[in-house]
Design a protein around this motif. Structure first.
Motif, mmCIF file in Angstrom:
data_model
loop_
_atom_site.group_PDB
_atom_site.id
_atom_site.type_symbol
_atom_site.label_atom_id
_atom_site.label_comp_id
_atom_site.label_asym_id
_atom_site.label_seq_id
_atom_site.Cartn_x
_atom_site.Cartn_y
_atom_site.Cartn_z
ATOM 1 N N LYS A 113 0.856 -1.181 0.000
ATOM 2 C CA LYS A 113 0.000 0.000 0.000
ATOM 3 C C LYS A 113 0.892 1.232 0.000
ATOM 4 O O LYS A 113 2.059 1.173 0.400
ATOM 5 C CB LYS A 113 -0.949 0.021 1.201
ATOM 6 N N LEU A 114 0.330 2.345 -0.466
ATOM 7 C CA LEU A 114 1.087 3.583 -0.525
ATOM 8 C C LEU A 114 0.987 4.303 0.807
ATOM 9 O O LEU A 114 -0.090 4.772 1.182
ATOM 10 C CB LEU A 114 0.557 4.474 -1.647
ATOM 11 N N ALA A 115 2.094 4.371 1.517
ATOM 12 C CA ALA A 115 2.135 5.151 2.757
ATOM 13 C C ALA A 115 2.368 6.610 2.391
ATOM 14 O O ALA A 115 3.341 6.941 1.712
ATOM 15 C CB ALA A 115 3.244 4.643 3.655
ATOM 16 N N HIS A 116 1.460 7.468 2.829
ATOM 17 C CA HIS A 116 1.586 8.908 2.592
ATOM 18 C C HIS A 116 2.475 9.437 3.711
ATOM 19 O O HIS A 116 2.060 9.530 4.857
ATOM 20 C CB HIS A 116 0.202 9.551 2.614
ATOM 21 N N VAL A 117 3.705 9.789 3.389
ATOM 22 C CA VAL A 117 4.735 10.049 4.387
ATOM 23 C C VAL A 117 4.933 11.546 4.641
ATOM 24 O O VAL A 117 5.059 11.976 5.785
ATOM 25 C CB VAL A 117 6.061 9.398 3.942
ATOM 26 N N VAL A 118 4.972 12.346 3.585
ATOM 27 C CA VAL A 118 5.213 13.786 3.678
ATOM 28 C C VAL A 118 4.118 14.515 2.918
ATOM 29 O O VAL A 118 3.703 14.081 1.838
ATOM 30 C CB VAL A 118 6.593 14.155 3.095
ATOM 31 N N ALA A 119 3.641 15.641 3.482
ATOM 32 C CA ALA A 119 2.609 16.443 2.813
ATOM 33 C C ALA A 119 2.766 17.908 3.218
ATOM 34 O O ALA A 119 3.326 18.215 4.278
ATOM 35 C CB ALA A 119 1.214 15.942 3.164
ATOM 36 N N PRO A 120 2.277 18.826 2.388
ATOM 37 C CA PRO A 120 2.421 20.257 2.702
ATOM 38 C C PRO A 120 1.723 20.650 4.003
ATOM 39 O O PRO A 120 0.675 20.095 4.358
ATOM 40 C CB PRO A 120 1.761 20.941 1.498
ATOM 41 N N VAL A 121 2.318 21.604 4.713
ATOM 42 C CA VAL A 121 1.683 22.169 5.893
ATOM 43 C C VAL A 121 0.299 22.684 5.504
ATOM 44 O O VAL A 121 0.135 23.365 4.490
ATOM 45 C CB VAL A 121 2.536 23.315 6.472
ATOM 46 N N GLY A 122 -0.720 22.330 6.298
ATOM 47 C CA GLY A 122 -2.089 22.712 5.998
ATOM 48 C C GLY A 122 -2.897 21.629 5.345
ATOM 49 O O GLY A 122 -4.129 21.696 5.308
ATOM 50 N N TYR A 123 -2.217 20.583 4.825
ATOM 51 C CA TYR A 123 -2.931 19.464 4.216
ATOM 52 C C TYR A 123 -3.545 18.594 5.317
ATOM 53 O O TYR A 123 -2.990 18.459 6.405
ATOM 54 C CB TYR A 123 -1.976 18.636 3.351
ATOM 55 N N GLN A 124 -4.693 18.009 5.034
ATOM 56 C CA GLN A 124 -5.381 17.188 6.023
ATOM 57 C C GLN A 124 -4.482 16.046 6.512
ATOM 58 O O GLN A 124 -3.892 15.323 5.718
ATOM 59 C CB GLN A 124 -6.658 16.597 5.428
ATOM 60 N N GLY A 125 -4.378 15.891 7.824
ATOM 61 C CA GLY A 125 -3.581 14.826 8.417
ATOM 62 C C GLY A 125 -2.172 15.243 8.786
ATOM 63 O O GLY A 125 -1.461 14.489 9.452
ATOM 64 N N VAL A 126 -1.756 16.442 8.367
ATOM 65 C CA VAL A 126 -0.419 16.926 8.713
ATOM 66 C C VAL A 126 -0.448 17.488 10.132
ATOM 67 O O VAL A 126 -1.306 18.296 10.478
ATOM 68 C CB VAL A 126 0.059 18.004 7.727
ATOM 69 N N THR A 127 0.488 17.053 10.949
ATOM 70 C CA THR A 127 0.624 17.582 12.303
ATOM 71 C C THR A 127 1.981 18.262 12.428
ATOM 72 O O THR A 127 2.967 17.822 11.829
ATOM 73 C CB THR A 127 0.517 16.465 13.355
ATOM 74 N N THR A 148 4.341 13.901 7.825
ATOM 75 C CA THR A 148 5.473 14.786 8.056
ATOM 76 C C THR A 148 5.229 16.113 7.342
ATOM 77 O O THR A 148 4.988 16.123 6.135
ATOM 78 C CB THR A 148 6.764 14.149 7.520
ATOM 79 N N PRO A 149 5.296 17.246 8.042
ATOM 80 C CA PRO A 149 5.006 18.531 7.390
ATOM 81 C C PRO A 149 6.175 19.038 6.558
ATOM 82 O O PRO A 149 7.337 18.871 6.927
ATOM 83 C CB PRO A 149 4.741 19.463 8.582
ATOM 84 N N ILE A 150 5.841 19.666 5.432
ATOM 85 C CA ILE A 150 6.855 20.293 4.597
ATOM 86 C C ILE A 150 6.306 21.628 4.103
ATOM 87 O O ILE A 150 5.124 21.721 3.737
ATOM 88 C CB ILE A 150 7.267 19.385 3.418
ATOM 89 N N ASN A 151 7.147 22.656 4.111
ATOM 90 C CA ASN A 151 6.750 23.975 3.610
ATOM 91 C C ASN A 151 7.032 24.057 2.110
ATOM 92 O O ASN A 151 7.814 24.888 1.634
ATOM 93 C CB ASN A 151 7.500 25.069 4.362
ATOM 94 N N SER A 152 6.418 23.172 1.375
ATOM 95 C CA SER A 152 6.628 23.051 -0.064
ATOM 96 C C SER A 152 5.457 22.255 -0.629
ATOM 97 O O SER A 152 4.881 21.428 0.081
ATOM 98 C CB SER A 152 7.953 22.326 -0.330
ATOM 99 N N PRO A 153 5.081 22.461 -1.898
ATOM 100 C CA PRO A 153 3.934 21.740 -2.458
ATOM 101 C C PRO A 153 4.288 20.327 -2.901
ATOM 102 O O PRO A 153 4.021 19.920 -4.036
ATOM 103 C CB PRO A 153 3.540 22.622 -3.645
ATOM 104 N N VAL A 154 4.919 19.561 -2.007
ATOM 105 C CA VAL A 154 5.424 18.229 -2.328
ATOM 106 C C VAL A 154 4.758 17.195 -1.428
ATOM 107 O O VAL A 154 4.724 17.353 -0.210
ATOM 108 C CB VAL A 154 6.958 18.162 -2.152
ATOM 109 N N HIS A 155 4.256 16.132 -2.053
ATOM 110 C CA HIS A 155 3.801 14.942 -1.332
ATOM 111 C C HIS A 155 4.795 13.816 -1.617
ATOM 112 O O HIS A 155 5.252 13.640 -2.753
ATOM 113 C CB HIS A 155 2.415 14.499 -1.799
ATOM 114 N N PHE A 156 5.117 13.036 -0.582
ATOM 115 C CA PHE A 156 6.046 11.917 -0.716
ATOM 116 C C PHE A 156 5.361 10.658 -0.219
ATOM 117 O O PHE A 156 4.786 10.635 0.878
ATOM 118 C CB PHE A 156 7.306 12.202 0.102
ATOM 119 N N PHE A 157 5.407 9.614 -1.046
ATOM 120 C CA PHE A 157 4.808 8.320 -0.717
ATOM 121 C C PHE A 157 5.880 7.241 -0.818
ATOM 122 O O PHE A 157 6.867 7.380 -1.544
ATOM 123 C CB PHE A 157 3.691 7.964 -1.704
ATOM 124 N N ALA A 158 5.666 6.130 -0.106
ATOM 125 C CA ALA A 158 6.571 4.994 -0.196
ATOM 126 C C ALA A 158 5.767 3.709 -0.097
ATOM 127 O O ALA A 158 4.729 3.655 0.573
ATOM 128 C CB ALA A 158 7.622 5.045 0.917
#
Length: 275
Positions: free
Chosen positions: A144-158, A167-177
Motif C-alpha cells: 500500500k502507498l504510505a503517505h509520508v510527507v505532505a504540505p503544511v495545511g494538508y489534512q492529516g499533517v501535524t 510529516t510537514p513540509i513547507n513546499s507543495p510536495v507529497h512523498f509516498f513509499a
C-alpha cells in the motif's frame, strides 16, 4: 500524461570511499543542465555512508531537507539542539528557513547506512527553522502507498516535533513509499492542491537495494523488482535505481504501479504542483 524514463546508470554520482552516492539532479561536482530540478524537487541523493564516517557540521538555509532511512543508522545533530539516531522507517525533516547547521553520521562500527537525502524548495522564504521526525513501519508500506510527507495545511499533517501524523513540509510536495510484492499493483489518484491548481508533476524511483552499481542496473526479473508504471496512454518499466518523470497530469488522474519481478520492490513517489 507524458513519461520520461531515466536509467539508474544515467544518474550522477561518485565513490568517495566513505560515501557512495547517486544524484538524480545536479549536485556537488555533477552537473547536467537537463536535470537541475523537477518542480519543487531540487535534490534526490541515494547515499551509502560507511561505518564511523559521515557529513561534518555544515550550514543550510531556504531548503526543506528530509532523510528517508532504508537501512543502517544515521545520527543527527543540529544548531537547534536536536540530537537523533534514525533507523529504517524513520523520516527526519529539517526546514532550513533562515539558516541552520547540522551533521549526519553513521556511528555504527560495521554496518553501512543507506538512505535517500531529499531537498525541496520552500514555498516561502524567511521561515523559522524547524525539525520533525516520524516513523513508518514496513507494515505501513506493505503493498500500500504510505503517505509520508505532505504540505503544511494538508489534512492529516501535524506540526508536533514527533507524531504519528504526516510529516510537514513547507513546499507543495507529497512523498509516498511502498514495499510492493511480486504480482501486486497499486493505483494512485492525483490529489487536489491546496492552492486549487489542477496541473501535476509526478516522479517515481525504485530504491537500488542491490548496492552501488554504476553500470546498467540489474533488471533480471528473477533477482530484482521490476516496476511497471502506467498513466493515461503511457507506460514504462523500472528496474532498481531507475526513475520516471511524469508531466501533464491533472487532479483526479490515475497512475498505477505493478511489480512484474520476483522480488519485492521499495518504491518512492513524489507528487507536486506544476510551477
Amino acid at each position: 500524461m507524458q513519461f520520461r524514463f531515466r536509467a539508474s546508470e544515467d544518474r550522477g554520482g561518485a565513490d568517495h570511499g566513505w560515501l557512495k552516492t547517486f544524484h538524480t539532479f545536479s549536485f556537488a561536482n555533477y552537473h547536467d543542465g537537463e536535470f537541475e530540478r523537477f518542480g519543487a524537487l531540487r535534490v534526490i541523493n541515494e547515499d551509502r555512508v560507511a561505518p564511523r564516517t559521515g557529513f561534518p557540521t555544515h550550514p543550510h538555509k531556504e531548503f526543506e531537507i528530509f532523510s528517508y532511512i532504508i537501512s543502517g543508522e544515521l545520527s543527527h545533530k543540529d544548531s537547534m539542539g536536536n540530537v537523533e539516531t534514525m533507523k529504517r522507517g524513520d523520516i527526519q525533516m529539517t526546514s532550513g528557513g533562515t539558516g541552520i547547521a547540522h551533521s549526519e553520521y553513521n556511528d555504527h562500527q560495521n554496518i553501512q547506512t543507506h538512505f535517500l537525502q531529499i531537498w525541496a524548495l520552500p514555498n516561502k522564504r524567511g521561515l523559522k527553522p524547524t525539525y520533525y521526525t516520524r516513523h513508518f513501519t514496513d507494515q505501513d508500506k506493505q503493498d500500500k502507498l504510505a503517505h509520508v510527507v505532505a504540505p503544511v495545511g494538508y489534512q492529516g499533517v501535524t506540526t508536533e516535533r514527533e507524531s504519528k501524523g504526516l510529516t510537514p513540509i513547507n513546499s507543495p510536495v507529497h512523498f509516498f513509499a511502498t514495499l510492493l510484492s511480486p504480482t501486486k499493483s497499486l493505483t494512485h489518484t492525483l490529489l487536489s492542491s491546496l492552492n486549487g491548481r489542477q496541473g501535476k508533476l509526478f516522479y517515481i524511483q525504485v530504491v537500488q537495494s542491490s548496492g552501488f552499481n554504476t553500470k546498467s542496473a540489474a533488471k533480471d526479473a528473477q533477482k530484482t523488482a521490476l516496476i511497471k508504471v502506467t498513466g493515461g496512454k503511457e507506460e514504462t518499466t523500472l528496474g532498481e535505481g531507475d526513475g520516471v518523470f511524469i508531466i501533464g497530469g491533472k487532479t483526479g488522474d490515475e497512475i498505477t504501479i505493478e511489480n512484474l519481478g520476483k522480488k519485492a520492490g521499495e518504491v518512492v513517489l513524489f507528487e507536486m504542483d506544476e510551477d
